[in-house]
Scaffold this active site. Structure first.
Site, short mmCIF file in Angstrom:
data_model
loop_
_atom_site.label_atom_id
_atom_site.label_comp_id
_atom_site.label_asym_id
_atom_site.label_seq_id
_atom_site.Cartn_x
_atom_site.Cartn_y
_atom_site.Cartn_z
N ARG A 193 0.30 -21.11 29.39
CA ARG A 193 0.37 -21.01 30.73
C ARG A 193 -0.50 -21.17 31.62
O ARG A 193 -0.52 -21.86 32.89
CB ARG A 193 1.23 -19.81 31.05
CG ARG A 193 1.79 -19.42 32.56
CD ARG A 193 2.43 -18.27 32.80
NE ARG A 193 3.77 -18.26 32.08
CZ ARG A 193 4.99 -18.81 32.88
NH1 ARG A 193 4.64 -19.44 34.03
NH2 ARG A 193 6.01 -18.56 32.24
N VAL A 234 2.67 1.70 -3.66
CA VAL A 234 1.63 2.34 -4.36
C VAL A 234 1.19 3.82 -4.18
O VAL A 234 1.27 4.56 -5.07
CB VAL A 234 0.27 1.34 -4.38
CG1 VAL A 234 -0.85 2.17 -5.20
CG2 VAL A 234 0.77 -0.05 -4.91
N THR A 238 10.10 -10.54 6.42
CA THR A 238 10.27 -12.04 6.96
C THR A 238 9.95 -11.78 8.59
O THR A 238 10.50 -11.03 9.22
CB THR A 238 11.79 -12.48 6.78
OG1 THR A 238 11.84 -13.51 7.79
CG2 THR A 238 12.99 -11.61 7.19
N ILE A 239 9.30 -12.71 8.96
CA ILE A 239 8.95 -12.89 10.51
C ILE A 239 10.23 -13.27 11.48
O ILE A 239 10.27 -12.99 12.67
CB ILE A 239 7.86 -13.94 10.72
CG1 ILE A 239 8.17 -15.47 10.62
CG2 ILE A 239 6.58 -13.36 10.13
CD1 ILE A 239 7.42 -16.39 11.16
N ASP A 240 11.13 -13.68 10.64
CA ASP A 240 12.34 -14.16 11.56
C ASP A 240 13.34 -13.00 11.87
O ASP A 240 14.11 -13.50 13.02
CB ASP A 240 13.27 -15.14 10.69
CG ASP A 240 12.54 -16.47 10.51
OD1 ASP A 240 11.66 -16.67 11.28
OD2 ASP A 240 12.90 -17.17 9.58
N GLN A 276 2.13 -18.65 13.19
CA GLN A 276 3.22 -17.47 13.31
C GLN A 276 3.35 -16.62 12.22
O GLN A 276 3.95 -15.53 12.22
CB GLN A 276 4.55 -17.90 13.91
CG GLN A 276 4.51 -18.61 15.39
CD GLN A 276 5.77 -19.66 15.62
OE1 GLN A 276 6.54 -18.92 16.07
NE2 GLN A 276 5.66 -20.64 15.34
N SER A 282 10.95 -19.16 -6.54
CA SER A 282 10.78 -19.38 -8.14
C SER A 282 12.07 -20.09 -8.47
O SER A 282 13.16 -19.68 -8.26
CB SER A 282 10.70 -17.95 -8.94
OG SER A 282 10.92 -18.33 -10.44
N ARG A 295 0.71 -1.18 0.01
CA ARG A 295 -0.06 -0.23 0.11
C ARG A 295 0.96 1.40 0.04
O ARG A 295 0.68 2.16 -0.65
CB ARG A 295 -0.86 0.06 1.23
CG ARG A 295 -1.62 1.15 1.63
CD ARG A 295 -2.46 1.29 2.67
NE ARG A 295 -3.29 1.98 3.16
CZ ARG A 295 -2.91 3.16 4.03
NH1 ARG A 295 -1.60 2.81 4.48
NH2 ARG A 295 -3.73 4.11 4.21
#
Lengths: 324, 324, 324, 324
Positions: free
Chosen positions: C155, C24, C126-128, C256, C73, C21
């Site tokens: 917990r 653009v 990337t989530i890492d 996650q 790819s 977004r």
């Protein structure tokens, strides 16, 4: 330093419990006895003080509010009040304090040190993020996410009905919550106390959107905006915009103070709690522990009280670009 | 029946999209062409109608609001408006309607049938749960959970500061949201339009709590309560209670209309959407599809419009017992 | 630069849509035409490219995943594949690219520039959080909060049953998610790939807790831990600990990667999207836009690919202190 | 009845605390002394019993897990164990029990009554909703919503990568969680223990979707499905489907047991807690309190233990129609 005490003061903020936990566990780790004082300076005066252990802070890291309760204290503003508070601390042998709160709390601590020599390290606990000396304050990230969730929900309705919504968020003197929740919520306009957004500009933006057949809009207003609160701003707009827009107002209110703290707030609070105890151990006094650029820093209370924390005006520029 | 259309009308409610999806997919399953009408009766008059397929409703089950948009229509209340609407439906060859909305929508559909013979099956879409003919309406469970989350957050602050909070929830003529969110939120008192709670009783309960050193309290007020809205009730209490209680008021507002629908609302909406299409196929007309005791039932619009839906007074009794 | 294109590549991450977004809207703001490429390099090769406008990115800021879809790819790793991709870009007149992804994506872009001279600015998605050149990556804050919510829920059960839980979180080569979610979740131990935690140390900590009658414990294990995944670590512990502890294992898995992005991720993604377009306008190429100490910085791909991003070992020290 | 005790037993479920609170407050309301027994029958045998008051259950209605802790007890299955338990109850003068749990718990209570004449009223506390004698069990609505949130997150990734996901939810002998979370999550297929879904049918559905270019799919599998768990089912599919589908598997696991209870679960638990105490007062024994068609009913333990609770096959039909 053999015995310290911790208390929360001023408005509560999510993450205060995580900070209390870190203070207690860090003290235990270093072999320091640690006491909890209930209801801020009021409890200090009343002697509402109890010894805490690791168990006292089990399973609180995820809870909103503060297990030590909080209050504003008029009595501590009097010499007699502070005298009583000192006597109570003497009774327990407390040599240092960790105060979780804001500038009101820190001002009290400064005077108290001048009079009785008990050192305090402060931790910034307020959802408003308006404290100099730290990038973020405890509770701010949670408050922004709470406001954002509300904006997301309201956008569902705004879109379904082609409405313009004015949403008032907290921030008496500070636009931090407004700006972050506004950008994240995709708001078309964000109005903050630090920078005047003229009513004419708001009207213009709404009209342009209307002409591009952008039928719904979100305008986030900080409660301390110069043009008034959200209801007042909306009234001014309604009288000026000539097109037939369905305008609604909602004030998010107290939900922004509570809730389960986010990961960020829990980690920030934990680091600051640890830093506060290590600060006392290293003879810091009358300072607030903060994190700037990911490093622990200690800033004198006189600076946190005196110096303003400017908002990032780049963020306001971004609101404009992203609502293109 | 070869071609039907679906629309949403009146206030939006979470789960409307799940219902639209079920209407479309069920129609496809039975080989019926299905059209979507945008913005309720307004779009019907304007011919804002398009053919829908399985793809049109992919990935919408979890979204709040309504992809067909909603509106209240003044024009449909005129004979000319309905004439235009009929012509549009003729143009598309639409033989039956599914209307997701409330009694205003159903009243319009009844008149429309009398004039033009196009049958409508209604699905109850309103967060207020005030429709006779179904145990629950689409959006109600989500609204209750949204109000509850807000109450949970506010309780954090109430507890931390020993405050009494008056929380206003939606429900102009109906106490359903107030009662369910109040019980689930552990409220001490719930005030609903259906049953008068005298101010003196509220004062008494607060005083008793105070004497038992119960320092914080939550009072949930439905917006349509006879004693006034939450702010007005709080004012009356403040002037009558002699003890030094810190009283705050918050109005939850529009967040209650939006949000991701709960599992319950998605399933209810799906069952009702399926039931609405099967209802049309079985020649039902001028009826609302509902679920009572876990069974699909069809209730004439004249009954859903005429008959009140009483609240369960056992629930009010429970509030009293559980705040012991 | 008159025409640019944006695509997402590699594993999806919450906030990618907010970044698209911003790309653009920023391009539109500066009068640059902007195209979307679907399914990463695969879509570039296949010519699955379409022009985007402000409307294309309405109401996506809050959505997880990526509206442009993502893929890895194999074909782009061949000379023929890249030749086809270049021809497609030529056809549309695209002069610059914004690639939202990780090092795999950036490696491809570097080769592509060497061969065909089309500049790319990368945004770290990337989530890492394992990319050098930025404090945080898009999706990381959301992933940490998702893991944290899961830990909070577990917990509840751990406490109710006096159990020890091993919880595996994502992070093949990186302990970032494990450390942050572990600290925020109040974990007793956190095991990460970067630092070896010997099994004997875990056994010792559990025994000590047992002796202090700390009956439940949470151990967070990054999937890439040297001692094995959570199930393997738990097996080793079970065989070594002599006391009667009820040990359970749970792997959080794919949840996650998804979900509504947090405020932090949406703002980070928006800033990076804006910075990527402004980077292209300022003739940056083969660089990743990042934010370090709250400032936009551009780091050459060769550095993001080559240099490791160390974790903060202070955080591991904190886990130890806070589980006292 | 002057003194009663309450305990939780078997797997914990969200809402158990709300039920404990209702038991305590209702007993107080009627002037009955109430005791809490920790860790189920184990604590009864060990005498881990304490008197509870209104304050004991303040601020627990929103917490997952159980403040009384839970356990399965081998010792109570022996005559000696039950003898000790009886002696402990005698010591405290306890005349009746409220047991929150499932059929294992109720079986123990039945034998205990036969031997020692202490009456028990049970409340159905299990996320599986597999108990005859009540429409819903405590914890079920929360578990369904937790599973649903996970499915929503996974769908983000499934859509972004055109993947097929097999998601395993809890339910050893019961498909309730699978069906409800599957319908609400828009799953293409739901596999439950009660009804065999042949692998060939799954393969066929996936191929049809593929041909309609429906590129991502969600298949929800109950852990007790006859065709195996999710990983096993996925393996069978992979070997049979000839097209190039990217198949992933995720097991939601223990997160489904914890978490903040939904409004529905808190209200259900509160009504059942109240009903359990009133049941004891009215001389009910060896019965489970439940809610059927919104009315409180008491069903003999022998029936809850003996009779199966069928799932609604209409729901399975709905899955098929809605995935059209």
């Amino acid at each position: 330093m053999k015995k310290i005490a911790v208390f929360t003061s001023g408005g509560d903020a999510p993450g205060m419990n995580a900070c209390i936990r870190a203070v207690v566990r860090t003290a235990m780790y270093y072999g320091i006895e640690v006491y909890g004082i209930r209801r801020g300076y009021n409890g200090m005066i009343a002697g509402d003080i109890y010894q805490m252990t690791s168990h006292s802070v089990s399973n609180i890291i995820q809870r909103g509010g503060t297990i030590l309760k909080s209050a504003r204290s008029k009595e501590f503003m009097t010499k007699e009040g502070r005298q009583k508070a000192f006597e109570q601390l003497q009774k327990f042998g407390i040599e240092g304090l960790v105060a979780i709160g804001g500038n009101g709390t820190f001002t009290g601590a400064t005077i108290f040190y001048d009079e009785y020599g008990i050192p305090t390290v402060g931790a910034p606990g307020t959802i408003d993020n308006d404290l100099y000396g730290t990038d973020y304050t405890i509770g701010y990230d949670t408050a922004v996410n709470t406001a954002l969730e509300a904006i997301d929900k309201i956008r569902d309705t705004a879109d379904s009905h082609d409405r313009v919504f004015f949403i008032e968020v907290m921030g008496r003197d500070s636009g931090y919550i407004a700006i972050q929740s506004g950008i994240a919520g995709g708001a078309e306009i964000v109005m903050v106390p630090e920078v005047l957004t003229p009513i004419s500009e708001v009207v213009e933006t709404l009209k342009q959107g209307w002409n591009r057949s952008k039928s719904s809009s979100i305008i986030v207003v900080a409660e301390g905006d110069e043009e008034g609160n959200a209801a007042e701003v909306a009234e001014k707009i309604k009288s000026r915009v000539e097109i037939d827009i369905d305008i609604r107002v909602t004030t998010l209110g107290h939900i922004q103070r509570g809730g389960i703290p986010t990961a960020y707030d829990r980690i920030l609070a934990s680091r600051l709690g640890l830093g506060a105890v290590e600060g006392l151990m290293n003879d810091h006094k009358n300072v607030m522990v903060g994190i700037i650029h990911n490093e622990i820093v200690y800033t004198p209370f006189r600076d946190t009280i005196r110096l303003p924390k400017p908002i990032n005006e780049d963020m306001l520029r971004m609101v404009k670009i992203l609502s293109t």
